[in-house]
Enzyme design. Structure first.
Site, PDB file in Angstrom:
ATOM      1  N   ASN A  86       0.812  -1.218   0.000  1.00 51.29           N
ATOM      2  CA  ASN A  86       0.000   0.000   0.000  1.00 51.29           C
ATOM      3  C   ASN A  86       0.844   1.266   0.000  1.00 51.29           C
ATOM      4  O   ASN A  86       0.689   2.139  -0.859  1.00 51.29           O
ATOM      5  CB  ASN A  86      -0.944  -0.013   1.202  1.00 51.29           C
ATOM      6  CG  ASN A  86      -1.786   1.244   1.307  1.00 51.29           C
ATOM      7  OD1 ASN A  86      -2.572   1.551   0.434  1.00 51.29           O
ATOM      8  ND2 ASN A  86      -1.609   1.982   2.394  1.00 51.29           N
TER       9      ASN A  86
ATOM     10  N   ASP B 204       4.253   0.390  10.014  1.00 50.63           N
ATOM     11  CA  ASP B 204       2.795   0.480  10.137  1.00 50.63           C
ATOM     12  C   ASP B 204       2.333  -0.776  10.862  1.00 50.63           C
ATOM     13  O   ASP B 204       1.740  -1.671  10.270  1.00 50.63           O
ATOM     14  CB  ASP B 204       2.160   0.596   8.743  1.00 50.63           C
ATOM     15  CG  ASP B 204       0.651   0.762   8.795  1.00 50.63           C
ATOM     16  OD1 ASP B 204       0.111   0.979   9.891  1.00 50.63           O
ATOM     17  OD2 ASP B 204       0.006   0.653   7.740  1.00 50.63           O
TER      18      ASP B 204
ATOM     19  N   CYS C 251      -2.254   2.808  14.353  1.00 51.48           N
ATOM     20  CA  CYS C 251      -3.710   2.687  14.478  1.00 51.48           C
ATOM     21  C   CYS C 251      -4.146   2.671  15.937  1.00 51.48           C
ATOM     22  O   CYS C 251      -5.337   2.535  16.229  1.00 51.48           O
ATOM     23  CB  CYS C 251      -4.210   1.436  13.753  1.00 51.48           C
ATOM     24  SG  CYS C 251      -3.524  -0.106  14.391  1.00 51.48           S
TER      25      CYS C 251
ATOM     26  N   GLU D  92      -6.246   7.526  13.833  1.00 55.43           N
ATOM     27  CA  GLU D  92      -4.934   7.085  13.358  1.00 55.43           C
ATOM     28  C   GLU D  92      -3.927   8.226  13.494  1.00 55.43           C
ATOM     29  O   GLU D  92      -4.283   9.397  13.364  1.00 55.43           O
ATOM     30  CB  GLU D  92      -5.015   6.660  11.890  1.00 55.43           C
ATOM     31  CG  GLU D  92      -6.036   5.594  11.613  1.00 55.43           C
ATOM     32  CD  GLU D  92      -5.425   4.211  11.427  1.00 55.43           C
ATOM     33  OE1 GLU D  92      -4.272   4.124  11.004  1.00 55.43           O
ATOM     34  OE2 GLU D  92      -6.141   3.233  11.707  1.00 55.43           O
TER      35      GLU D  92
END
Length: 358
Positions: A215, A291, A316, A350
């Site tokens: 991503n 991440d 997150c 986030e």
């Protein structure tokens, strides 16, 4: 405390921002960058249960603590394609006993142009293959059915996503087994935020941990000479390699290693066949991108990334981020802090931070 949502009683963005500022007041005193989502039809992934009563069936959600059920008619925060399909799918299932019997869950997944549905059963789905096939044909639906150790696919399960990043299109493929950023608009803003940082930096090579299906990796690759990206999931690595081909990118090495295994490889504590075609000493990493899952980074990973000058951390869970910063701020300081309201009207928020070595 591992769950930021427990701190937020009021779900407004203003309250979430206030909580973040309070949580990090000793770590960061500059302005936060705020990225706001659409209020409706922003979520591209949804999972629901089915509730059976007498001869009828309903979409439902169940509170894990209280076991209380909530009958669901519509989810206006979901992608519009999901909202439009929900009543059609339920009406079709209601009229077909074979499809309705022992059906307990549904998963919706959407990209900008496509949609897939996964139905979950407590019975042998091979016995209802024809009914499932008819459902797929009649609703023109990409359908997956699952039961214990069984999986059937009708039409296709792989979706194509097109992200617009600073007016440049990137193409991705993924399926329901992949972790995805479920708010496409915010996902694009997150990638653009990282790119804005990198355009102001002197870059060499990038080390990315928890890369998923690429991503961030795909969109950031042009900013670096070489990229080494790691991910534990074999399926994600397969999609990541395919996404390199789709975007004609050749400077990324995707490696199926956990972050802990990569740390062991850097310290030459273990040798891995998966690294036999890569010499880690050939890389000169100027930046690290992480991440991680909600639990954050463990100490072994923190000890690995703290050796690099620039760390970009996408989180997150602000509470696990806060815990990790207790260690990272011994060697680094926060230069930028962004907040992304990926789940509007919920307790979640986030974070993105840029850390530079002191």
């Amino acid at each position: 405390m591992k769950d930021f949502s427990k701190l937020c009683i009021n779900n407004t963005l203003e309250e979430k921002i206030r909580q973040i500022k309070e949580l990090f007041k000793e770590n960061y005193k500059e302005e936060f960058e705020i990225f706001i989502s659409s209020f409706k039809h922003y979520r591209t992934r949804a999972e629901l249960s089915f509730y059976h009563k007498d001869d009828d069936i309903f979409y439902a959600m169940f509170d894990e603590k209280t076991k209380k059920k909530y009958i669901i008619d519509t989810l206006d925060f979901c992608d519009e394609k999901i909202c439009n399909l929900m009543p059609l799918l339920l009406d079709y299932i209601k009229k077909n006993f074979a499809l309705k019997e022992k059906l307990f869950g549904v998963e919706f997944l959407a990209s900008k142009k496509e949609l897939s549905v996964t139905l979950l059963y407590h019975k042998d789905i091979n016995l209802i293959e024809k009914e499932l096939s008819d459902l797929s044909k009649n609703l023109q639906l990409n359908l997956i059915a699952r039961s214990k150790k069984k999986k059937l696919i009708f039409q296709k399960e792989i979706l194509t996503q097109n992200l617009n990043i600073f007016n440049k299109e990137f193409i991705y493929e993924f399926n329901n087994d992949c972790f995805i950023q479920p708010n496409t608009l915010i996902n694009e803003k997150m990638i653009e935020w990282v790119l804005t940082i990198l355009k102001q930096e002197t870059t060499k090579d990038l080390l990315e941990l928890y890369c998923g299906y690429g991503n961030f990796t795909i969109a950031l690759a042009s900013c670096f000479k070489k990229v080494l990206a790691t991910e534990l999931s074999k399926k994600n690595i397969q999609f990541a390699l395919k996404n390199c081909e789709l975007n004609q990118i050749s400077n990324i090495d995707f490696i199926r290693l956990s972050s802990e295994e990569l740390s062991q490889a850097f310290k030459k504590e273990r040798e891995f066949n998966r690294l036999k075609h890569i010499n880690l000493d050939d890389f000169n990493f100027s930046h690290v991108l992480v991440d991680p899952p909600r639990s954050g980074l463990n100490k072994e990973v923190i000890n690995l990334i703290k050796n690099y000058n620039n760390i970009i951390y996408i989180s997150c869970n602000p509470l696990s981020l806060k815990e990790n910063l207790d260690f990272l701020l011994k060697t680094h300081q926060i230069k930028k802090f962004a907040l992304f309201d990926q789940f509007v009207h919920t307790k979640h928020l986030e974070c993105g931070i840029l850390l530079k070595k002191i």
